[in-house]
Design a protein around this motif. Structure first.
Motif, mmCIF file in Angstrom:
data_model
loop_
_atom_site.group_PDB
_atom_site.id
_atom_site.type_symbol
_atom_site.label_atom_id
_atom_site.label_comp_id
_atom_site.label_asym_id
_atom_site.label_seq_id
_atom_site.Cartn_x
_atom_site.Cartn_y
_atom_site.Cartn_z
ATOM 1 N N ILE A 1 -8.835 2.041 37.262
ATOM 2 C CA ILE A 1 -7.880 1.308 38.115
ATOM 3 C C ILE A 1 -7.854 1.915 39.517
ATOM 4 O O ILE A 1 -7.826 1.209 40.526
ATOM 5 N N HIS B 1 -17.116 -0.280 38.295
ATOM 6 C CA HIS B 1 -15.814 -0.336 38.987
ATOM 7 C C HIS B 1 -15.931 0.483 40.266
ATOM 8 O O HIS B 1 -16.648 1.481 40.291
ATOM 9 N N CYS C 1 -10.960 0.822 41.420
ATOM 10 C CA CYS C 1 -10.965 -0.588 41.818
ATOM 11 C C CYS C 1 -9.979 -0.903 42.938
ATOM 12 O O CYS C 1 -10.048 -1.974 43.536
ATOM 13 N N SER D 1 -11.427 -6.151 44.640
ATOM 14 C CA SER D 1 -9.971 -6.171 44.857
ATOM 15 C C SER D 1 -9.642 -6.791 46.199
ATOM 16 O O SER D 1 -8.680 -7.541 46.334
ATOM 17 N N SER E 1 -3.943 -12.357 32.782
ATOM 18 C CA SER E 1 -3.202 -11.147 33.185
ATOM 19 C C SER E 1 -1.717 -11.407 33.356
ATOM 20 O O SER E 1 -0.943 -10.470 33.524
ATOM 21 N N CYS F 1 -8.988 -7.475 37.459
ATOM 22 C CA CYS F 1 -9.588 -7.246 36.132
ATOM 23 C C CYS F 1 -10.023 -8.551 35.464
ATOM 24 O O CYS F 1 -11.168 -8.696 35.014
ATOM 25 N N CYS G 1 -2.832 -6.496 33.006
ATOM 26 C CA CYS G 1 -3.986 -5.626 32.695
ATOM 27 C C CYS G 1 -3.700 -4.229 33.234
ATOM 28 O O CYS G 1 -3.871 -3.216 32.535
ATOM 29 N N HIS H 1 -3.093 -0.883 31.084
ATOM 30 C CA HIS H 1 -4.240 0.037 31.110
ATOM 31 C C HIS H 1 -4.068 1.177 32.108
ATOM 32 O O HIS H 1 -4.968 2.007 32.243
ATOM 33 N N HIS I 1 -6.829 3.899 31.386
ATOM 34 C CA HIS I 1 -7.974 3.702 32.281
ATOM 35 C C HIS I 1 -7.580 3.974 33.729
ATOM 36 O O HIS I 1 -7.890 3.208 34.628
ATOM 37 N N HIS J 1 -13.393 -9.710 33.541
ATOM 38 C CA HIS J 1 -13.299 -9.529 32.092
ATOM 39 C C HIS J 1 -12.630 -10.710 31.387
ATOM 40 O O HIS J 1 -12.584 -10.729 30.152
#
Lengths: 443, 157
Positions: free
Chosen positions: A46, A147, A49, A55, A69, A61, A34, A38, A42, A65
């Motif tokens: 990231i 996030h 997070c 985390s 991964s 992720c 992921c 990403h 994103h 979601h």
């Protein structure tokens, strides 16, 4: 037999250690696809997070979601791996509750964390409207972010006490959004007003225990407190005041009028015709709040001649007189201290017993019982009078010292003048004797 | 004919002595009046430092009770728990400086101003107080059995 059991135990420990090591090593070398894919599109998400609560609990992720991964490319997002993508607002409460309402699962991360957030949410005004199909109302991520979620004690959290007012204000200060619900939008500006004792404590004095939005309205079960519950809410900190108020005749009267109990009198510029107008600006309590002249709040309901008016007059006069005496006593003691006189007993009384007696007197007002108030007043008054007497005694002592000093200074000055005159006289006599002697020699 | 110079040394010496006398007199006057002036306008005095206080016989403190005492110009609270043990703290609430009191019902310390609570060991356990109460050392003088309170660092607490 003992050695066999010991060998079995050792064997179990060995296996457990090996499995744990394998898990740790596999996690260390596993690639989160992921993040790999990403990372570019994103980047901010990231980054947000990276150190957040999820985390740190190793919920990455896919933990929210879905998907796998460990697989690369589109296959990682195959629905057969439970991929749900970004949830829609209408799904968010249940989406977060999959974990946060599961006590058994949450115990793995933080056994002390409550798991009733969703249950409370349904009782909140937000939850009530949500259930009716209004998905514009606040859901989990509106307050906690989607996030970069941190525990509320972390200053990076949008639910940290110093951030709560601005977090709520994102929606509640938005006129376009609030217009739909017929809710005013001045709460935040009233709260951060410098005259607001709670906002001042929070933002200026950095007292994070000062009440913010959720302390009065609730957090996951947020709703406006009922008219008759305000005293209950305030009583969490202002226990004695609320206890006296609830037992007083004002309790029922205030509830009947629809005024918000404590909040009505303690708001900035209370107005009985608009009792809720400034209830988010709770001002620092002051003696002039009770009385028969503006800005005294009593005049909002009581009229000249009634019992409440008379009590307000007596309380106001007493408070003014006591405040005057206290200020005079303090000035006397301060002056005496500055002049080096021993008045530590009086200072102790001012800072200790009198401070406490005046606090109790201010609290006693909430009983709205003149007799009870008078008892507290007489006690505080007697303490202030005693300190005043000590201050006056010290002042008299000081005056006496000044007087003796002045007399001694005058005597010394006179002595100096007389000495000078005497020296002059001796000098003149010596000159005259010398002149006479010289005259005699010439002759 | 050469000009005769007769410098007036005697006048010059007299003037010098007059100046010396005047200066010395002025200095003497300043020396006399300066202490008077300083007496009338003394400098701000530092609060006297108190590092210990004697609270009298231990038997005067009943079990499960607390008492406010004076420690210099600051309030202290001495608590004798149900276990008979003495504990003492600075009685100033760590929230907004109100004076705390002992609550025998819960065997803890309570601040009436904002309903702040500390346990019997001075730890803040509920309400707004952000920090524990500052502890004082309690000693029982051998022989006399009197309670002696001292601040932990030897300075006024």
């Amino acid at each position: 037999m003992f050695w066999i059991r010991e060998a079995q135990v050792n064997n179990i420990y060995f296996k457990t250690t090996i499995i744990s090591l394998l898990i740790i090593v596999s996690q260390a070398i596993a690639v989160d696809n992921c993040i790999e894919c990403h990372n570019q599109i994103h980047e901010q998400i990231i980054s947000d997070c990276k150190e957040d609560a999820h985390s740190r609990a190793r919920v990455f992720c896919a933990g929210c979601h879905g998907g796998n991964s460990a697989l690369a490319d589109e296959e990682a997002m195959n629905p057969k791996y439970g991929f749900v993508g970004a949830p829609k607002p209408k799904d968010i409460p249940r989406f977060c509750a999959r974990c946060h309402s599961d006590a058994g699962y949450m115990r793995n991360f933080n056994p002390a964390l409550p798991v009733d957030q969703l249950e409370k949410y349904w009782t909140s005004r937000h939850g009530e409207l949500f259930k009716k199909g209004d998905y514009k109302v606040a859901v989990c991520n509106s307050c906690h972010k989607a996030h970069g979620v941190f525990p509320s004690g972390d200053t990076r959290s949008s639910a940290h006490p110093k951030k709560v007012p601005s977090t709520c204000a994102k929606c509640h200060s938005d006129p376009a959004l609030m217009q739909t619900y017929g809710i005013p939008t001045h709460q935040y500006t009233q709260y951060i007003d410098s005259s607001n004792v709670h906002g001042y404590a929070l933002f200026v004095k950095n007292d994070i225990t000062a009440p913010v939005c959720n302390d009065c309205h609730g957090n996951h079960g947020a709703a406006p407190p009922g008219v008759s519950q305000v005293g209950q809410v305030c009583s969490h900190c202002h226990m004695l005041n609320a206890k006296l108020f609830r037992a007083s005749p004002h309790k029922d009267g205030f509830d009947a009028l629809g005024t918000m109990e404590c909040a009505f009198c303690h708001q900035a510029s209370p107005d009985v015709n608009a009792p809720l107008a400034r209830i988010h600006t709770i001002v620092k309590p002051m003696a002039k709040l009770a009385g028969t002249v503006q800005p005294a709040v009593c005049v909002q309901c009581h009229s000249q001649g009634d019992a409440g008016w008379q009590m307000a007059g007596k309380v106001s006069a007493g408070s003014d007189s006591l405040a005057g005496k206290f200020a005079a006593a303090e000035a006397l003691i301060k002056r005496a201290e500055k002049r080096g006189l021993e008045v530590s007993d009086a200072r102790w009384q001012l800072n200790g017993d009198i401070h406490r007696a005046m606090l109790e007197l201010r609290t006693a007002i909430h009983s709205f019982d003149l007799e009870a108030w008078q008892q507290h007043f007489d006690y505080a008054d007697s303490l202030v009078n005693a300190v005043n007497a000590q201050g006056l005694h010290a002042t008299q002592e000081l005056s006496s010292r000044y007087k003796y000093f002045l007399i001694m200074t005058l005597i010394i000055a006179l002595l100096i003048v007389l000495l000078i005159l005497k020296i002059h006289q001796v000098e003149n006599d010596r000159k005259a004797a010398l002149t006479n002697k010289q005259g005699g020699i010439r002759r | 004919m050469p000009i005769e110079h007769t410098p007036n040394y005697s006048v010059s010496r007299r003037r010098f002595l007059d100046l010396l006398l005047g200066g010395t007199g002025l200095a003497a006057l300043i020396g006399l009046f300066y202490p008077i002036f300083r007496y009338l306008t003394p400098p701000e005095q530092e609060e006297a430092v108190v590092s210990s206080v004697n609270l009298g016989p231990a038997k005067d403190f009943p079990l499960n009770s607390g008492k406010i005492f004076r420690f210099g110009n600051k309030p202290g609270i001495i608590i004798r728990g149900s276990d008979g043990k003495f504990r003492a703290y600075n009685a100033t609430c760590t929230h907004l400086d109100c004076i705390v009191q002992y609550d025998a019902k819960v065997e803890g310390v309570w601040c009436a101003c904002h309903n702040g609570r500390y346990d019997i060991n001075g730890r803040n356990i509920s309400g707004p107080p952000p920090r524990p109460l500052t502890p004082y050392a309690v000693k029982i003088q051998p022989g006399a059995e009197e309670i002696l309170i001292a601040s932990q660092d030897g300075a006024q607490g």
